[in-house]
Motif scaffolding. Structure first.
Motif, PDB file in Angstrom:
ATOM      1  N   THR A 266      -2.691   6.432  16.826  1.00  0.00           N
ATOM      2  CA  THR A 266      -3.322   6.109  18.104  1.00  0.00           C
ATOM      3  C   THR A 266      -4.116   4.812  18.003  1.00  0.00           C
ATOM      4  OG1 THR A 266      -3.440   8.431  18.736  1.00  0.00           O
ATOM      5  CG2 THR A 266      -4.984   6.941  19.839  1.00  0.00           C
ATOM      6  N   ARG A 267      -4.683   4.558  16.839  1.00  0.00           N
ATOM      7  CA  ARG A 267      -5.465   3.340  16.611  1.00  0.00           C
ATOM      8  C   ARG A 267      -4.587   2.164  16.174  1.00  0.00           C
ATOM      9  NH1 ARG A 267     -10.969   3.969  15.889  1.00  0.00           N
ATOM     10  NH2 ARG A 267     -11.712   6.071  16.282  1.00  0.00           N
ATOM     11  N   ASN A 268      -3.257   2.360  16.213  1.00  0.00           N
ATOM     12  CA  ASN A 268      -2.280   1.334  15.842  1.00  0.00           C
ATOM     13  C   ASN A 268      -2.438   0.875  14.387  1.00  0.00           C
ATOM     14  OD1 ASN A 268       0.011  -0.162  16.521  1.00  0.00           O
ATOM     15  ND2 ASN A 268      -1.211  -1.985  16.959  1.00  0.00           N
ATOM     16  N   ILE A 269      -2.680   1.854  13.521  1.00  0.00           N
ATOM     17  CA  ILE A 269      -2.820   1.584  12.090  1.00  0.00           C
ATOM     18  C   ILE A 269      -1.483   1.836  11.414  1.00  0.00           C
ATOM     19  CG2 ILE A 269      -4.038   2.236   9.965  1.00  0.00           C
ATOM     20  CD1 ILE A 269      -5.785   0.955  12.278  1.00  0.00           C
ATOM     21  N   GLU A 270      -1.078   0.918  10.572  1.00  0.00           N
ATOM     22  CA  GLU A 270       0.133   1.124   9.779  1.00  0.00           C
ATOM     23  C   GLU A 270      -0.238   1.994   8.585  1.00  0.00           C
ATOM     24  OE1 GLU A 270       3.085  -1.444   6.926  1.00  0.00           O
ATOM     25  OE2 GLU A 270       2.251  -2.464   8.679  1.00  0.00           O
ATOM     26  N   LEU A 271       0.430   3.111   8.433  1.00  0.00           N
ATOM     27  CA  LEU A 271       0.185   4.015   7.315  1.00  0.00           C
ATOM     28  C   LEU A 271       1.358   3.918   6.358  1.00  0.00           C
ATOM     29  CD1 LEU A 271      -1.452   6.306   5.970  1.00  0.00           C
ATOM     30  CD2 LEU A 271      -0.125   7.902   7.371  1.00  0.00           C
ATOM     31  N   ARG A 272       1.051   3.673   5.095  1.00  0.00           N
ATOM     32  CA  ARG A 272       2.087   3.637   4.057  1.00  0.00           C
ATOM     33  C   ARG A 272       1.815   4.756   3.065  1.00  0.00           C
ATOM     34  NH1 ARG A 272       2.642  -2.787   2.698  1.00  0.00           N
ATOM     35  NH2 ARG A 272       3.042  -3.413   4.845  1.00  0.00           N
ATOM     36  N   ILE A 273       2.880   5.415   2.666  1.00  0.00           N
ATOM     37  CA  ILE A 273       2.779   6.496   1.694  1.00  0.00           C
ATOM     38  C   ILE A 273       3.643   6.102   0.510  1.00  0.00           C
ATOM     39  CG2 ILE A 273       3.144   8.953   1.280  1.00  0.00           C
ATOM     40  CD1 ILE A 273       2.743   9.328   4.343  1.00  0.00           C
ATOM     41  N   VAL A 274       2.998   5.960  -0.653  1.00  0.00           N
ATOM     42  CA  VAL A 274       3.661   5.459  -1.854  1.00  0.00           C
ATOM     43  C   VAL A 274       3.460   6.436  -3.008  1.00  0.00           C
ATOM     44  CG1 VAL A 274       3.365   3.053  -1.118  1.00  0.00           C
ATOM     45  CG2 VAL A 274       1.634   4.112  -2.563  1.00  0.00           C
ATOM     46  N   ASP A 275       4.225   6.275  -4.079  1.00  0.00           N
ATOM     47  CA  ASP A 275       4.053   7.174  -5.220  1.00  0.00           C
ATOM     48  C   ASP A 275       2.893   6.752  -6.117  1.00  0.00           C
ATOM     49  OD1 ASP A 275       5.404   4.921  -6.212  1.00  0.00           O
ATOM     50  OD2 ASP A 275       6.417   6.080  -7.763  1.00  0.00           O
ATOM     51  N   ASN A 276       2.507   5.478  -6.076  1.00  0.00           N
ATOM     52  CA  ASN A 276       1.443   4.983  -6.938  1.00  0.00           C
ATOM     53  C   ASN A 276       0.767   3.794  -6.265  1.00  0.00           C
ATOM     54  OD1 ASN A 276       0.245   3.386  -9.288  1.00  0.00           O
ATOM     55  ND2 ASN A 276       0.920   5.256 -10.316  1.00  0.00           N
ATOM     56  N   LEU A 277      -0.559   3.762  -6.293  1.00  0.00           N
ATOM     57  CA  LEU A 277      -1.327   2.728  -5.590  1.00  0.00           C
ATOM     58  C   LEU A 277      -1.558   1.444  -6.384  1.00  0.00           C
ATOM     59  CD1 LEU A 277      -4.151   4.903  -3.962  1.00  0.00           C
ATOM     60  CD2 LEU A 277      -2.245   3.785  -2.782  1.00  0.00           C
ATOM     61  N   TRP A 278      -1.314   1.459  -7.680  1.00  0.00           N
ATOM     62  CA  TRP A 278      -1.797   0.360  -8.513  1.00  0.00           C
ATOM     63  C   TRP A 278      -1.122  -0.984  -8.254  1.00  0.00           C
ATOM     64  CZ3 TRP A 278      -6.404   0.928 -10.128  1.00  0.00           C
ATOM     65  CH2 TRP A 278      -6.888   2.219 -10.358  1.00  0.00           C
ATOM     66  N   ASP A 279       0.147  -0.998  -7.862  1.00  0.00           N
ATOM     67  CA  ASP A 279       0.788  -2.286  -7.559  1.00  0.00           C
ATOM     68  C   ASP A 279       0.136  -2.951  -6.347  1.00  0.00           C
ATOM     69  OD1 ASP A 279       2.542  -2.096  -9.683  1.00  0.00           O
ATOM     70  OD2 ASP A 279       4.188  -1.282  -8.466  1.00  0.00           O
ATOM     71  N   ILE A 280      -0.056  -2.181  -5.278  1.00  0.00           N
ATOM     72  CA  ILE A 280      -0.681  -2.757  -4.080  1.00  0.00           C
ATOM     73  C   ILE A 280      -2.160  -3.054  -4.354  1.00  0.00           C
ATOM     74  CG2 ILE A 280      -1.202  -0.548  -2.944  1.00  0.00           C
ATOM     75  CD1 ILE A 280       0.028  -3.679  -1.130  1.00  0.00           C
ATOM     76  N   TYR A 281      -2.788  -2.267  -5.198  1.00  0.00           N
ATOM     77  CA  TYR A 281      -4.177  -2.520  -5.609  1.00  0.00           C
ATOM     78  C   TYR A 281      -4.284  -3.918  -6.228  1.00  0.00           C
ATOM     79  CZ  TYR A 281      -8.464  -1.971  -8.422  1.00  0.00           C
ATOM     80  OH  TYR A 281      -9.697  -2.142  -8.998  1.00  0.00           O
TER      81      TYR A 281
END
Length: 173
Positions: free
Chosen positions: A136-151
């Protein structure tokens, strides 16, 4: 502007200042924390859910937008690990709204506001579907197996970013 405290607790009547655990803050000065409406999506997850959040700021480069946003209609992204999907689907949150005049800006990039005095909310809202609230807030949600690369990657960009509860993240691969 509106500010909120996000909690899984439904019955908070009064917020007492608490001593901060962050090493960059005075450990003897208790604070009540709130988040502004712009950065509120960063907290629309279960409390301990590790997440990487970023949004367009005044200095965000076009190349970063093209590289890290899936759509030109979204300016804010929340990334979580797939192991948190079910918990997020079944978590209810409560947004306690405060009078902005009782708070001072602590961190503009993160949207943090603080008060050194006891605070009583002026309103309370229940969020029963966190995914729908983000959409509703127009947020892109991504679901990944591990956060460290994007971190690692997002810190090298010109986005405004926030990393929350990373000690609960899956280990680096």
């Amino acid at each position: 502007m509106r500010i909120f405290h996000v909690s899984e607790e439904s019955d908070i009547q009064v917020f007492q200042p608490r001593l901060p655990t962050r090493t960059d803050l005075d450990p003897t000065k208790g604070l009540v924390w709130a988040i502004d409406d712009k950065c509120l999506p960063n907290f629309l997850t279960p409390r301990n859910c590790p997440r990487i959040c970023y949004h367009i700021g005044t200095n965000t480069a076009e190349i970063d937008k093209r590289t890290y946003l899936a759509s030109t209609s979204c300016s804010h992204v929340v990334v979580i690990e797939n192991k948190w999907f079910a918990l997020m689907k079944n978590t209810k949150l409560f947004l306690y709204e405060f009078d902005i005049n009782q708070f001072t800006l602590q961190d503009e990039n993160a949207g943090y506001y603080v008060s050194e005095t006891t605070q009583t909310p002026i309103a309370k809202f229940e969020v029963v579907d966190l995914f729908q609230e983000l959409f509703t807030r127009n947020i892109e949600l991504r679901i990944v197996d591990n956060l460290w690369d994007i971190y690692d990657d997002i810190q090298k960009t010109t986005f405004n970013w926030s990393m929350c509860r990373m000690h609960f993240a899956q280990p680096r691969k």
